[in-house]
Design a protein around this motif. Structure first.
Motif, short mmCIF file in Angstrom:
data_model
loop_
_atom_site.label_atom_id
_atom_site.label_comp_id
_atom_site.label_asym_id
_atom_site.label_seq_id
_atom_site.Cartn_x
_atom_site.Cartn_y
_atom_site.Cartn_z
N ALA A 1 -5.58 8.94 13.83
CA ALA A 1 -6.16 9.42 12.57
C ALA A 1 -7.67 9.94 12.77
CB ALA A 1 -5.78 8.23 11.60
N GLU A 2 -7.79 10.82 12.21
CA GLU A 2 -9.21 11.27 12.07
C GLU A 2 -10.22 10.67 10.93
OE1 GLU A 2 -10.92 13.46 14.13
OE2 GLU A 2 -9.14 13.41 15.30
N LYS A 3 -9.31 10.36 9.85
CA LYS A 3 -9.95 9.66 8.89
C LYS A 3 -9.04 8.53 8.34
CE LYS A 3 -12.36 13.55 7.16
NZ LYS A 3 -12.68 14.51 6.03
N VAL A 4 -9.66 7.32 7.91
CA VAL A 4 -8.99 6.15 7.42
C VAL A 4 -9.74 5.85 6.32
CG1 VAL A 4 -8.09 3.92 7.79
CG2 VAL A 4 -8.00 5.65 9.77
N TYR A 5 -8.95 5.29 5.00
CA TYR A 5 -9.72 4.93 3.97
C TYR A 5 -8.90 3.65 3.54
CZ TYR A 5 -11.12 9.69 3.23
OH TYR A 5 -11.66 10.90 3.63
N LEU A 6 -9.71 2.76 2.82
CA LEU A 6 -9.25 1.51 2.42
C LEU A 6 -8.92 1.45 0.89
CD1 LEU A 6 -8.79 -1.71 2.45
CD2 LEU A 6 -11.46 -1.73 2.01
N ALA A 7 -7.69 1.15 0.47
CA ALA A 7 -7.36 1.36 -1.02
C ALA A 7 -6.49 -0.20 -1.35
CB ALA A 7 -6.28 2.58 -1.14
N TYR B 1 -6.62 -10.16 -3.31
CA TYR B 1 -6.53 -8.61 -3.45
C TYR B 1 -5.68 -8.11 -2.62
CZ TYR B 1 -11.38 -9.66 -5.59
OH TYR B 1 -12.15 -10.06 -6.50
N GLN B 2 -4.54 -7.25 -3.28
CA GLN B 2 -3.72 -6.37 -2.56
C GLN B 2 -4.61 -5.20 -1.97
OE1 GLN B 2 0.03 -5.85 -4.23
NE2 GLN B 2 -0.29 -7.75 -5.48
N PHE B 3 -4.05 -4.67 -0.84
CA PHE B 3 -4.73 -3.55 -0.31
C PHE B 3 -3.92 -2.94 0.77
CE2 PHE B 3 -5.98 -6.72 2.70
CZ PHE B 3 -5.91 -6.11 4.02
N ARG B 4 -3.94 -1.69 1.10
CA ARG B 4 -3.52 -1.05 2.28
C ARG B 4 -4.54 0.09 2.89
NH1 ARG B 4 2.68 0.83 1.53
NH2 ARG B 4 2.62 0.19 3.69
N TYR B 5 -4.18 0.35 4.02
CA TYR B 5 -5.24 1.50 4.64
C TYR B 5 -4.49 3.00 4.38
CZ TYR B 5 -7.30 -2.69 6.86
OH TYR B 5 -7.96 -3.85 7.18
N VAL B 6 -5.22 3.88 4.52
CA VAL B 6 -4.52 5.27 4.36
C VAL B 6 -5.24 5.91 5.22
CG1 VAL B 6 -4.18 7.23 2.56
CG2 VAL B 6 -4.73 5.06 1.65
N LEU B 7 -4.14 6.59 6.09
CA LEU B 7 -4.51 7.20 7.31
C LEU B 7 -4.21 8.81 7.13
CD1 LEU B 7 -2.30 5.45 10.28
CD2 LEU B 7 -4.72 4.75 9.31
N ASP B 8 -5.36 9.50 7.33
CA ASP B 8 -5.39 10.99 7.14
C ASP B 8 -4.95 11.41 5.89
OD1 ASP B 8 -6.73 11.64 9.40
OD2 ASP B 8 -4.96 11.67 10.74
N ASP C 1 -6.15 -3.06 -5.04
CA ASP C 1 -6.50 -3.10 -6.51
C ASP C 1 -7.77 -3.30 -6.89
OD1 ASP C 1 -6.82 -5.77 -5.26
OD2 ASP C 1 -4.92 -6.60 -6.27
N PHE C 2 -8.77 -3.50 -5.90
CA PHE C 2 -10.26 -3.75 -6.26
C PHE C 2 -10.93 -2.25 -6.44
CE2 PHE C 2 -9.39 -4.55 -1.79
CZ PHE C 2 -9.72 -3.23 -1.30
N ASN C 3 -9.93 -1.28 -6.08
CA ASN C 3 -10.44 -0.01 -6.47
C ASN C 3 -9.41 1.07 -7.02
OD1 ASN C 3 -8.92 0.85 -4.19
ND2 ASN C 3 -10.37 2.22 -3.24
N SER C 4 -8.56 0.53 -7.92
CA SER C 4 -7.39 1.12 -8.63
C SER C 4 -6.66 1.97 -7.75
CB SER C 4 -8.09 2.07 -9.67
OG SER C 4 -8.76 1.18 -10.67
N TRP C 5 -6.62 1.69 -6.40
CA TRP C 5 -5.70 2.20 -5.20
C TRP C 5 -5.82 3.48 -5.08
CZ3 TRP C 5 -2.90 -0.89 -2.41
CH2 TRP C 5 -2.40 -1.99 -2.72
N ASP C 6 -7.48 3.72 -5.31
CA ASP C 6 -7.81 5.17 -4.99
C ASP C 6 -7.89 5.44 -3.48
OD1 ASP C 6 -9.43 7.32 -4.44
OD2 ASP C 6 -10.47 7.37 -6.11
N ALA C 7 -7.11 6.31 -3.21
CA ALA C 7 -6.73 6.82 -1.62
C ALA C 7 -7.99 7.08 -0.87
CB ALA C 7 -5.51 7.62 -1.28
N THR C 8 -9.01 7.64 -1.45
CA THR C 8 -10.21 8.37 -0.77
C THR C 8 -11.63 7.87 -1.38
OG1 THR C 8 -10.45 10.12 -2.74
CG2 THR C 8 -9.05 10.38 -0.77
N SER C 9 -11.73 6.74 -2.01
CA SER C 9 -12.90 6.14 -2.43
C SER C 9 -13.78 5.24 -1.53
CB SER C 9 -12.99 5.66 -4.14
OG SER C 9 -12.25 4.40 -3.94
N ILE C 10 -12.80 4.74 -0.76
CA ILE C 10 -13.57 3.79 0.42
C ILE C 10 -13.41 4.36 1.75
CG2 ILE C 10 -13.78 1.63 1.00
CD1 ILE C 10 -12.90 0.37 -1.67
#
Length: 106
Positions: free
Chosen positions: A28-34, A67-74, A36-45
């Motif tokens: 991946a070129e970009k990875v984001y953290l999403a 806190y529930q979370f996932r990583y968003v790849l590209d 419930d701590f950021n309303s599942w925004d896929a690009t804010s972190i």
């Protein structure tokens, strides 16, 4: 992947370093953290890419919560942390979400 936790001296905050290793990042070129701590925004972190191909970000959270979370790849592939504290069923997708527990160990 990993979660490294550091607790404040007053016990009110937990700083968590979220890390995605190169294998999990899968080129991946970009990875984001999403989560419930950021309303599942896929690009804010956005996570910072290291020379070895891993990604990491530091996030301060309140203690004694999960806190529930996932990583968003590209921007299109959502993955879990292989070393999360636990996993819970997602209400929106037919999948699990990773969970970080900010309860300080006794």
């Amino acid at each position: 992947m990993s979660l490294k936790k550091t607790f404040s001296s007053d016990g009110k905050k937990c700083t968590v370093v979220f890390t995605v290793n190169p294998e999990a990042a899968n080129g991946a070129e970009k990875v984001y953290l999403a989560g419930d701590f950021n309303s599942w925004d896929a690009t804010s972190i956005p996570m910072k890419k290291s020379p070895d191909g891993s990604f990491s970000v530091k996030k301060q959270l309140e203690t004694n919560k999960e806190y529930q979370f996932r990583y968003v790849l590209d921007g299109n592939t959502w993955i879990n942390d292989w070393k999360a504290d636990k996993y819970v069923r997602s209400e929106l997708a037919n999948d699990d979400n990773s969970v970080v527990d900010t309860t300080e160990p006794k």
